[in-house]
Scaffold this motif. Structure first.
Motif, PDB file in Angstrom:
ATOM      1  N   ARG A   1      93.855  -9.352  21.577  1.00  0.00           N
ATOM      2  CA  ARG A   1      93.144  -8.120  20.910  1.00  0.00           C
ATOM      3  C   ARG A   1      92.214  -8.581  19.927  1.00  0.00           C
ATOM      4  O   ARG A   1      91.104  -8.200  19.825  1.00  0.00           O
ATOM      5  CB  ARG A   1      93.917  -7.060  20.667  1.00  0.00           C
ATOM      6  CG  ARG A   1      94.576  -5.995  21.814  1.00  0.00           C
ATOM      7  CD  ARG A   1      94.796  -4.747  21.357  1.00  0.00           C
ATOM      8  NE  ARG A   1      93.571  -4.100  20.711  1.00  0.00           N
ATOM      9  CZ  ARG A   1      92.793  -3.404  21.256  1.00  0.00           C
ATOM     10  NH1 ARG A   1      92.597  -3.541  22.578  1.00  0.00           N
ATOM     11  NH2 ARG A   1      91.796  -3.255  20.748  1.00  0.00           N
TER      12      ARG A   1
ATOM     13  N   GLU B   1      88.264  -8.355  19.473  1.00  0.00           N
ATOM     14  CA  GLU B   1      87.545  -7.740  18.475  1.00  0.00           C
ATOM     15  C   GLU B   1      86.480  -8.458  17.912  1.00  0.00           C
ATOM     16  O   GLU B   1      85.412  -8.083  17.560  1.00  0.00           O
ATOM     17  CB  GLU B   1      88.450  -7.185  17.544  1.00  0.00           C
ATOM     18  CG  GLU B   1      89.402  -5.909  18.104  1.00  0.00           C
ATOM     19  CD  GLU B   1      88.531  -4.767  18.798  1.00  0.00           C
ATOM     20  OE1 GLU B   1      87.620  -4.298  18.213  1.00  0.00           O
ATOM     21  OE2 GLU B   1      88.736  -4.499  20.154  1.00  0.00           O
TER      22      GLU B   1
ATOM     23  N   ILE C   1      83.413  -8.902  19.912  1.00  0.00           N
ATOM     24  CA  ILE C   1      82.642  -7.696  19.760  1.00  0.00           C
ATOM     25  C   ILE C   1      81.751  -7.962  18.343  1.00  0.00           C
ATOM     26  O   ILE C   1      80.538  -7.446  18.390  1.00  0.00           O
ATOM     27  CB  ILE C   1      83.177  -6.471  19.969  1.00  0.00           C
ATOM     28  CG1 ILE C   1      83.898  -6.650  21.304  1.00  0.00           C
ATOM     29  CG2 ILE C   1      82.624  -5.383  19.660  1.00  0.00           C
ATOM     30  CD1 ILE C   1      84.981  -5.307  21.712  1.00  0.00           C
ATOM     31  N   THR C   2      82.391  -8.135  17.147  1.00  0.00           N
ATOM     32  CA  THR C   2      81.871  -8.095  15.927  1.00  0.00           C
ATOM     33  C   THR C   2      80.662  -9.407  16.247  1.00  0.00           C
ATOM     34  O   THR C   2      79.674  -8.830  15.562  1.00  0.00           O
ATOM     35  CB  THR C   2      82.848  -8.488  15.093  1.00  0.00           C
ATOM     36  OG1 THR C   2      84.064  -7.456  15.110  1.00  0.00           O
ATOM     37  CG2 THR C   2      82.344  -8.673  13.545  1.00  0.00           C
TER      38      THR C   2
ATOM     39  N   ALA D   1      80.830  -3.094  25.821  1.00  0.00           N
ATOM     40  CA  ALA D   1      82.032  -3.259  24.834  1.00  0.00           C
ATOM     41  C   ALA D   1      81.431  -2.957  23.165  1.00  0.00           C
ATOM     42  O   ALA D   1      82.098  -2.034  22.702  1.00  0.00           O
ATOM     43  CB  ALA D   1      82.584  -4.527  24.562  1.00  0.00           C
TER      44      ALA D   1
ATOM     45  N   GLU E   1      80.517   0.676  23.169  1.00  0.00           N
ATOM     46  CA  GLU E   1      81.679   1.517  23.141  1.00  0.00           C
ATOM     47  C   GLU E   1      82.368   1.717  21.831  1.00  0.00           C
ATOM     48  O   GLU E   1      82.699   2.744  21.373  1.00  0.00           O
ATOM     49  CB  GLU E   1      82.983   0.928  24.194  1.00  0.00           C
ATOM     50  CG  GLU E   1      82.596   1.667  25.452  1.00  0.00           C
ATOM     51  CD  GLU E   1      83.501   0.766  26.468  1.00  0.00           C
ATOM     52  OE1 GLU E   1      84.343   0.124  26.037  1.00  0.00           O
ATOM     53  OE2 GLU E   1      82.855   0.655  27.645  1.00  0.00           O
ATOM     54  N   ARG E   2      82.445   0.600  21.170  1.00  0.00           N
ATOM     55  CA  ARG E   2      82.738   0.527  19.698  1.00  0.00           C
ATOM     56  C   ARG E   2      82.158   1.385  18.821  1.00  0.00           C
ATOM     57  O   ARG E   2      82.586   2.176  18.087  1.00  0.00           O
ATOM     58  CB  ARG E   2      83.009  -1.203  19.408  1.00  0.00           C
ATOM     59  CG  ARG E   2      83.841  -0.898  17.849  1.00  0.00           C
ATOM     60  CD  ARG E   2      83.269  -2.205  17.072  1.00  0.00           C
ATOM     61  NE  ARG E   2      84.145  -3.172  17.501  1.00  0.00           N
ATOM     62  CZ  ARG E   2      84.020  -4.607  16.606  1.00  0.00           C
ATOM     63  NH1 ARG E   2      83.096  -4.481  16.062  1.00  0.00           N
ATOM     64  NH2 ARG E   2      84.910  -5.427  17.187  1.00  0.00           N
ATOM     65  N   ARG E   3      80.632   1.426  18.782  1.00  0.00           N
ATOM     66  CA  ARG E   3      79.828   2.077  18.182  1.00  0.00           C
ATOM     67  C   ARG E   3      80.043   3.472  18.148  1.00  0.00           C
ATOM     68  O   ARG E   3      80.371   4.301  17.450  1.00  0.00           O
ATOM     69  CB  ARG E   3      78.317   1.762  18.449  1.00  0.00           C
ATOM     70  CG  ARG E   3      77.536   2.273  17.186  1.00  0.00           C
ATOM     71  CD  ARG E   3      75.803   2.164  18.125  1.00  0.00           C
ATOM     72  NE  ARG E   3      75.548   3.617  17.803  1.00  0.00           N
ATOM     73  CZ  ARG E   3      74.942   3.988  16.561  1.00  0.00           C
ATOM     74  NH1 ARG E   3      74.961   3.316  15.387  1.00  0.00           N
ATOM     75  NH2 ARG E   3      74.633   5.080  16.668  1.00  0.00           N
TER      76      ARG E   3
ATOM     77  N   ALA F   1      82.856   4.813  19.335  1.00  0.00           N
ATOM     78  CA  ALA F   1      84.533   5.203  18.897  1.00  0.00           C
ATOM     79  C   ALA F   1      84.360   5.158  17.595  1.00  0.00           C
ATOM     80  O   ALA F   1      84.892   6.114  16.807  1.00  0.00           O
ATOM     81  CB  ALA F   1      85.164   4.105  19.279  1.00  0.00           C
ATOM     82  N   GLU F   2      83.454   4.470  16.914  1.00  0.00           N
ATOM     83  CA  GLU F   2      83.609   4.627  15.271  1.00  0.00           C
ATOM     84  C   GLU F   2      82.635   6.097  14.866  1.00  0.00           C
ATOM     85  O   GLU F   2      83.033   6.623  13.806  1.00  0.00           O
ATOM     86  CB  GLU F   2      82.641   3.391  14.599  1.00  0.00           C
ATOM     87  CG  GLU F   2      83.703   2.080  14.786  1.00  0.00           C
ATOM     88  CD  GLU F   2      82.954   0.972  14.333  1.00  0.00           C
ATOM     89  OE1 GLU F   2      83.452  -0.176  14.290  1.00  0.00           O
ATOM     90  OE2 GLU F   2      81.472   1.107  14.315  1.00  0.00           O
TER      91      GLU F   2
END
Lengths: 195, 195
Positions: free
Chosen positions: B9, B13, B16-17, B60, B63-65, B67-68
Motif C-alpha cells: 500500500r 501511494e 501516485i505521489t 489513481a 481518484e486520490r484528488r 477523495a482529498e
C-alpha cells in the motif's frame, strides 16, 4: 523579393504553424523539433537552419500570436466601454479559432514554472492585459458607469482570469459553455450602463 | 494487515505521489512510466506490477484528488451561502498547496482533447462543479439574496471558470494575484447579503 527569399519566408511560416499545432496537441515539453520537422515535411537539419533551438521556435510562435492579436485590436481606442467591447470581440474571434485558444491554454498552464522558456512571456502578458482593463474600469468608475463598491483593480484581475478559465471549460465541452454570453453577463453585472 | 500488504500500500501511494508531481512538472503526455519509476526508486517492471498502464496510474491520481477534496467538503451542507463559503475555503486550502493546483491546471489544459484519458473526468468534474454551485445560486435567488438580473446558471459557470483562471495566473505570479480576495469580490458582487 527574390524567389529564394520568398520561399524561405513561406517555409519559416510553415514551421511556426506546425509548431503551434504540435504545442496545442502535445504541449511545449512534449513537442520535439524532430517531430515538428516531420510535420512540415523537412529534415531535422533543415528546421535547425531556421530555428536553431526549441526556445527560438517557441518565441516565434508567441510573437506571431501577439502580432495577430494587435492587428485585430485598434490600439487607438480610448479606455472605457470600447475596450471591454474589444475583449468581447476577441472572445467572438476565439470561438471561431479553437486551435489558437488550445495552444494558449496549454502553454499558459505549462509556463507557470519559472524555468519554462515562455514564463516571462506570460508574466508580461498577464500584467499588460490586467493593466489595460484596469485603466478602462478606472475610467468607467470616474464617469459613474461602474457599480458602487466595484474595485477597478479586482474587476480587471477577475475579468482576465474569467476569460482564461472559460476557454478551458469551453474547449472541454463546447456545447456546455457560452463563452461570449458569459463574458457579457460578467461585465454587464459590473456596469451601471449597457455594455 | 500483513507487513507485505502494508508495504504494498505504501509503495502504491508513493507511486501516485510521484506521478502527480511528474504530471505537474512535465504534463501527463510528457511523463513516462519509466521516469515515474525512477523517481520512486523502483524498476519499470516493479511499477507495472502496481499500474499496468499509463491510464491506470492517471486514474489513481485523479481518484486520490477527488477523495482529498471530498474529505474536506462536508457534503451535508445545504445549498446556499454555506456552499459558496466552502469554495472560498477550498481556495484558501489550494493557496497552501500549489503543487495540487499546478497538477490540476496542467491536466485540465491537456484534457480538452477528447482522446485524452482524463477527458471524461474533466467533463464530469466541470458539470458536477457547475451543478452544485447552480443549485446554491438558485436557492439564494429564491430567498432574494441574489441581486436582480443575476442568472443562477451563468453565475455558476462563471464562478467555476473564474476559480480555474485565477489559479493559473496565481501560479504564474503568486505576488500579483489575491486568489481568495478575488473570489470573495466576485461572489459579494452577486449577492444582496454579506458572504
Amino acid at each position: 523579393m527574390t524567389g529564394g527569399y520568398l520561399k524561405g519566408r513561406i517555409r519559416r511560416e510553415d514551421i511556426i504553424t506546425a509548431a503551434a499545432a504540435a504545442y496545442g496537441e502535445l504541449g511545449y515539453h512534449g513537442s520535439s523539433l524532430r517531430e515538428i520537422a516531420k510535420r512540415v515535411g523537412i529534415s531535422h537539419a533543415g528546421l535547425l537552419y531556421y530555428f536553431p533551438t526549441k526556445e527560438a521556435l517557441l518565441a516565434a510562435v508567441l510573437e506571431r500570436r501577439d502580432a495577430e492579436d494587435s492587428e485585430r485590436e485598434q490600439l487607438t481606442v480610448p479606455p472605457g466601454l470600447a475596450v471591454l467591447r474589444h475583449f468581447v470581440a476577441l472572445a467572438e474571434h476565439n470561438v471561431r479559432h479553437p486551435g489558437i485558444v488550445d495552444l494558449y491554454s496549454r502553454l499558459a498552464a505549462e509556463a507557470v514554472a519559472p524555468d519554462h522558456p515562455a514564463h516571462e512571456y506570460f508574466v508580461r502578458h498577464y500584467r499588460a492585459a490586467r493593466d489595460g482593463v484596469h485603466e478602462s474600469f478606472a475610467a468607467l468608475a470616474a464617469r459613474g458607469e461602474l457599480r458602487d463598491g466595484v474595485e477597478p483593480a479586482l474587476a480587471a484581475l477577475t475579468f482576465i482570469a474569467l476569460m482564461d478559465g472559460l476557454q478551458v471549460q469551453w474547449l472541454t465541452v463546447p456545447g456546455d459553455v457560452d463563452l461570449v454570453g458569459s463574458l457579457r453577463f460578467y461585465l454587464q453585472n459590473l456596469l451601471t450602463v449597457p455594455l
